[in-house]
Design a protein around this motif. Structure first.
Motif, PDB file in Angstrom:
ATOM      1  N   LYS A  81      -5.288  64.954  18.615  1.00 50.60           N
ATOM      2  CA  LYS A  81      -6.649  64.448  18.402  1.00 50.60           C
ATOM      3  C   LYS A  81      -7.196  65.101  17.137  1.00 50.60           C
ATOM      4  N   LEU A  82      -7.765  64.254  16.263  1.00 54.56           N
ATOM      5  CA  LEU A  82      -8.237  64.711  14.961  1.00 54.56           C
ATOM      6  C   LEU A  82      -9.707  64.398  14.750  1.00 54.56           C
ATOM      7  N   GLN A  83     -10.342  65.220  13.949  1.00 58.11           N
ATOM      8  CA  GLN A  83     -11.669  64.921  13.431  1.00 58.11           C
ATOM      9  C   GLN A  83     -11.534  64.985  11.914  1.00 58.11           C
ATOM     10  N   VAL A  84     -11.838  63.870  11.241  1.00 55.34           N
ATOM     11  CA  VAL A  84     -11.695  63.775   9.793  1.00 55.34           C
ATOM     12  C   VAL A  84     -13.089  63.680   9.176  1.00 55.34           C
ATOM     13  N   GLU A 125     -16.787  57.506   5.892  1.00 49.50           N
ATOM     14  CA  GLU A 125     -17.685  57.293   4.757  1.00 49.50           C
ATOM     15  C   GLU A 125     -18.056  58.668   4.176  1.00 49.50           C
ATOM     16  N   PRO A 126     -18.564  58.725   2.924  1.00 48.38           N
ATOM     17  CA  PRO A 126     -19.009  60.004   2.365  1.00 48.38           C
ATOM     18  C   PRO A 126     -20.058  60.675   3.261  1.00 48.38           C
ATOM     19  N   GLU A 127     -19.940  61.996   3.372  1.00 45.05           N
ATOM     20  CA  GLU A 127     -20.815  62.828   4.190  1.00 45.05           C
ATOM     21  C   GLU A 127     -20.826  62.412   5.660  1.00 45.05           C
ATOM     22  N   ALA A 128     -19.697  61.908   6.125  1.00 45.52           N
ATOM     23  CA  ALA A 128     -19.587  61.484   7.529  1.00 45.52           C
ATOM     24  C   ALA A 128     -18.243  61.936   8.091  1.00 45.52           C
ATOM     25  N   SER A 129     -18.141  61.879   9.432  1.00 44.81           N
ATOM     26  CA  SER A 129     -16.903  62.246  10.125  1.00 44.81           C
ATOM     27  C   SER A 129     -16.461  61.108  11.024  1.00 44.81           C
ATOM     28  N   SER A 130     -15.182  61.103  11.336  1.00 44.78           N
ATOM     29  CA  SER A 130     -14.635  60.139  12.288  1.00 44.78           C
ATOM     30  C   SER A 130     -13.580  60.848  13.123  1.00 44.78           C
TER      31      SER A 130
END
Length: 163
Positions: A81-84, A125-130
């Protein structure tokens, strides 16, 4: 002096103590669940990209042993599981993709296997995480050593150790 009949004070009180103990036996698991294991990730995050715009954090890594009908091991499936996070600013608007097909899981026998995207998004997106979930198929008798990420010509590895 006259005595009045019998007195209850002269009789000893009934001091019988009854001690009860309840023993609860917990039955062993009856389910036929496959064996599994979890992994520690060191370091748990990696910064990628020529401008260091991609931050990839591994939040969980677990493996499930796979078996055939006779109980013989056929390998394992590792779930990561990743957070990018896109560290780029809204003004700079840098975009990237961390691809599971480009990632390589190095095994203890020296081979490397690509991953498959199970779910989620690795193109924030810029300044965001997924968040995303990747799966890796491991041959029987092997275990993962490290996971290599590639973005924009850069490569970073995180180590995996069985807990």
């Amino acid at each position: 002096m006259a005595s009045c009949g019998s007195s209850q004070k002269d009789k000893p009180a009934d001091t019988t103590i009854t001690k009860t103990e309840t023993v609860v036996t917990v039955p062993e698991k009856q389910e036929n669940a496959p064996a599994g294991s979890s992994f520690s990730i060191t370091p748990d995050s990696a910064v990628l990209g020529k401008s260091k715009e991609a931050l990839v954090k591994v939040t969980e890594a677990t493996a499930v042993e796979l078996q055939d009908a006779d109980g013989k091991s056929t390998g394992a499936e590792l779930t990561v599981k990743l957070q990018v996070t896109n560290k780029s600013t809204l003004d700079a608007k840098k975009y990237f993709s961390v691809s599971a097909a480009d990632a390589r899981l190095e095994l203890d026998n020296g081979t490397a296997v690509p991953g498959n995207k199970e779910s989620g998004n690795t193109e924030p997106e810029p300044e965001a995480s997924s968040e995303a979930v990747w799966k890796f198929s491991l041959p029987a008798g092997t275990s993962p050593k490290k996971l290599n990420f590639f973005v924009d010509g850069t490569r970073v590895s995180v180590g995996l150790t069985k807990k």
